[in-house]
Write a protein that holds these residues in place. Structure first.
Motif, PDB file in Angstrom:
ATOM      1  N   TRP A  23      -6.271   0.959   2.953  1.00  0.00           N
ATOM      2  CA  TRP A  23      -5.948   1.215   3.807  1.00  0.00           C
ATOM      3  C   TRP A  23      -7.377   0.580   5.508  1.00  0.00           C
ATOM      4  O   TRP A  23      -8.369   0.815   5.328  1.00  0.00           O
ATOM      5  CB  TRP A  23      -5.471   2.368   4.496  1.00  0.00           C
ATOM      6  CG  TRP A  23      -4.325   3.706   3.516  1.00  0.00           C
ATOM      7  CD1 TRP A  23      -3.091   2.863   3.605  1.00  0.00           C
ATOM      8  CD2 TRP A  23      -4.430   4.400   2.209  1.00  0.00           C
ATOM      9  NE1 TRP A  23      -2.633   3.525   2.693  1.00  0.00           N
ATOM     10  CE2 TRP A  23      -3.217   4.561   1.545  1.00  0.00           C
ATOM     11  CE3 TRP A  23      -5.573   4.349   1.584  1.00  0.00           C
ATOM     12  CZ2 TRP A  23      -3.185   4.870   0.685  1.00  0.00           C
ATOM     13  CZ3 TRP A  23      -5.782   5.065  -0.084  1.00  0.00           C
ATOM     14  CH2 TRP A  23      -3.803   5.491  -0.319  1.00  0.00           C
TER      15      TRP A  23
ATOM     16  N   ASP B 136      -3.164   0.713   9.917  1.00  0.00           N
ATOM     17  CA  ASP B 136      -2.814   1.867   9.076  1.00  0.00           C
ATOM     18  C   ASP B 136      -2.596   2.950   9.454  1.00  0.00           C
ATOM     19  O   ASP B 136      -1.125   3.396  10.062  1.00  0.00           O
ATOM     20  CB  ASP B 136      -2.392   2.419   7.660  1.00  0.00           C
ATOM     21  CG  ASP B 136      -2.393   0.860   6.830  1.00  0.00           C
ATOM     22  OD1 ASP B 136      -1.714   0.126   6.660  1.00  0.00           O
ATOM     23  OD2 ASP B 136      -3.730  -0.032   6.360  1.00  0.00           O
TER      24      ASP B 136
ATOM     25  N   ARG C 288       0.869  -1.244  -0.450  1.00  0.00           N
ATOM     26  CA  ARG C 288       0.333  -0.143   0.258  1.00  0.00           C
ATOM     27  C   ARG C 288       0.744   1.075  -0.121  1.00  0.00           C
ATOM     28  O   ARG C 288       1.994   1.248   0.268  1.00  0.00           O
ATOM     29  CB  ARG C 288      -0.900   0.256   1.180  1.00  0.00           C
ATOM     30  CG  ARG C 288      -1.554  -1.149   1.257  1.00  0.00           C
ATOM     31  CD  ARG C 288      -2.728  -1.170   2.585  1.00  0.00           C
ATOM     32  NE  ARG C 288      -1.406  -1.879   3.918  1.00  0.00           N
ATOM     33  CZ  ARG C 288      -1.008  -1.632   4.229  1.00  0.00           C
ATOM     34  NH1 ARG C 288      -1.340  -3.290   3.574  1.00  0.00           N
ATOM     35  NH2 ARG C 288      -0.719  -1.697   5.436  1.00  0.00           N
TER      36      ARG C 288
ATOM     37  N   LEU D 105      -0.463   6.748   3.642  1.00  0.00           N
ATOM     38  CA  LEU D 105      -1.764   7.541   3.182  1.00  0.00           C
ATOM     39  C   LEU D 105      -1.290   8.819   3.031  1.00  0.00           C
ATOM     40  O   LEU D 105      -2.320   9.048   2.631  1.00  0.00           O
ATOM     41  CB  LEU D 105      -2.077   6.692   4.779  1.00  0.00           C
ATOM     42  CG  LEU D 105      -3.628   7.567   4.525  1.00  0.00           C
ATOM     43  CD1 LEU D 105      -5.095   7.097   4.320  1.00  0.00           C
ATOM     44  CD2 LEU D 105      -3.706   7.675   6.212  1.00  0.00           C
TER      45      LEU D 105
END
Length: 296
Positions: free
Chosen positions: A102, A141, A2, A5
Motif C-alpha cells: 500500500w 491508498d 491489493r 487496507l
C-alpha cells in the motif's frame, strides 16, 4: 489486486517502512534541504529507498511529501505546482509498490503557528486539500497525517483531505512525556486528540517521531484506552545526536526489534519507524512479525 487496507489491519499487524528523509540524506540530500526537491530532480533515488524498504519486508510505503503543503514548500523555497509535486511523490511510491504494498500519502505540518494568525485557517485547509488531491491522483491508498503537534492544524488537514479526496485518513501525532502525562507540543492530551479525531471521521490514530520505542509503547497503551480503531506507531531510532555534521540515532535494529512485541501487545495494529530508522530496522521488525505470526 491489493486487499482493503482497513480490513487487512483488523486481521494482523501491518508493517510500514522507516525513515525517508534520513535515508535520502545518506544518498546525498544536504541536511536542511527540502526532500520534496528530489521528487523531480532525483526520482530514481527516492524509488531506490522505496525498493530497499520493500525488500526489507515493508507492506506500506510512505510518499516523499511530508513537507508538500503549499505553505511549507514556499517556506522551503521549492517552486512549482504543489499538487503536481505531491502527485509525482505518490506516483514514485506507487510504481515502486505495484500490487505488493500500500502507499501512504504523507502530509506533515505546514510550519505555521495558528495562534499567530500569519495565515488564515481557510488558506491552510485549502493547501491541505491541494496536497491530498495530488497524492490521491498519484496513486496513494490512504492519507497519513504525520508528526502533528497542533490538534487545530491536524483537524484543518483532515477537512482538507476530506475535500481533496475520498481516501481513508490516518492521523499520527508526536507526544512527549511531561508532568501532565503525554501531550503534544501545543499541549493536547491523548484523550482530547482521540475524541476530536473520532468526531472528524478519521479512520486510524497513532504516534510517530518522538524519543524512541519505549515511549511509543506507553503512548500506544494510552491511545488504546480511548480509541477503538487502528493504531499506528512509528517511533524514532532514539533521540538524535549531532555527530560529525550528521544526525545520528542510537537505537539499533536489534534493540528496537526486541521491544516490538511489547509495542504490539500495547495495541499497535501497524508499526514502522520514523527518523533514524533504516531498511535494516524494518527487516528486523519483519523477522519478529513473521515469528509472531507463526506462533499464532
Amino acid at each position: 489486486m491489493r486487499p482493503d487496507l482497513l480490513l487487512a489491519v483488523q486481521k494482523r499487524t501491518l508493517l510500514f517502512d522507516g525513515g525517508l528523509g534520513t535515508q535520502l540524506q545518506a544518498r546525498g540530500l544536504p541536511v536542511g534541504s527540502s526532500p520534496e526537491l528530489w521528487n523531480q530532480l532525483h526520482p530514481d533515488q527516492i524509488a531506490a529507498v522505496h525498493q530497499d524498504y520493500l525488500k526489507a519486508g515493508a507492506e506500506i510505503l510512505t510518499t516523499n511529501s511530508f513537507g508538500g503543503s503549499p505553505k511549507k514548500l514556499q517556506m522551503d523555497k521549492v517552486s512549482g505546482d504543489p499538487e503536481e509535486i505531491n502527485l509525482i511523490a505518490a506516483r514514485i511510491a506507487r510504481e515502486a509498490a505495484g500490487e505488493r504494498a500500500w502507499v501512504a500519502g504523507s502530509v506533515g505540518p505546514t510550519g505555521v503557528i495558528l495562534a499567530l494568525g500569519d495565515q488564515s485557517e481557510a488558506e491552510i485547509q485549502a493547501g491541505f486539500e491541494q496536497q491530498t488531491r495530488g497524492l490521491a491522483r498519484g496513486g496513494a491508498d490512504f492519507i497519513l497525517l504525520e508528526t502533528m503537534s497542533d490538534l487545530g492544524e491536524a483537524l484543518l488537514a483532515v477537512r482538507g483531505a476530506q475535500a481533496g479526496c475520498a481516501l481513508p485518513i490516518f492521523a499520527s501525532f508526536t507526544f512527549s512525556p511531561g508532568q501532565r502525562g503525554y501531550r503534544t507540543l501545543m499541549g493536547n492530551s491523548i484523550p482530547e486528540v482521540a475524541a476530536a479525531l473520532a468526531n472528524a471521521g478519521v479512520a486510524g490514530m497513532g504516534c510517530n517521531c518522538g524519543t524512541g520505542i519505549e515511549d511509543a509503547i506507553a503512548i500506544v497503551q494510552e491511545i488504546r484506552r480511548v480509541w477503538s480503531g487502528p493504531v499506528l506507531a512509528e517511533p524514532n531510532a532514539g533521540l538524535p545526536q549531532w555527530v560529525d555534521g550528521m544526525m545520528r540515532y542510537n537505537e539499533t535494529p536489534e534493540k528496537m526489534a526486541a521491544q516490538l512485541p511489547g509495542l504490539i501487545a500495547a495495541g499497535a495494529s501497524a508499526v514502522g519507524g520514523c527518523c533514524g530508522t533504516t531498511p535494516a530496522h524494518i527487516l528486523a521488525f519483519h523477522k519478529v512479525l513473521m515469528e509472531m505470526h507463526q506462533d499464532d
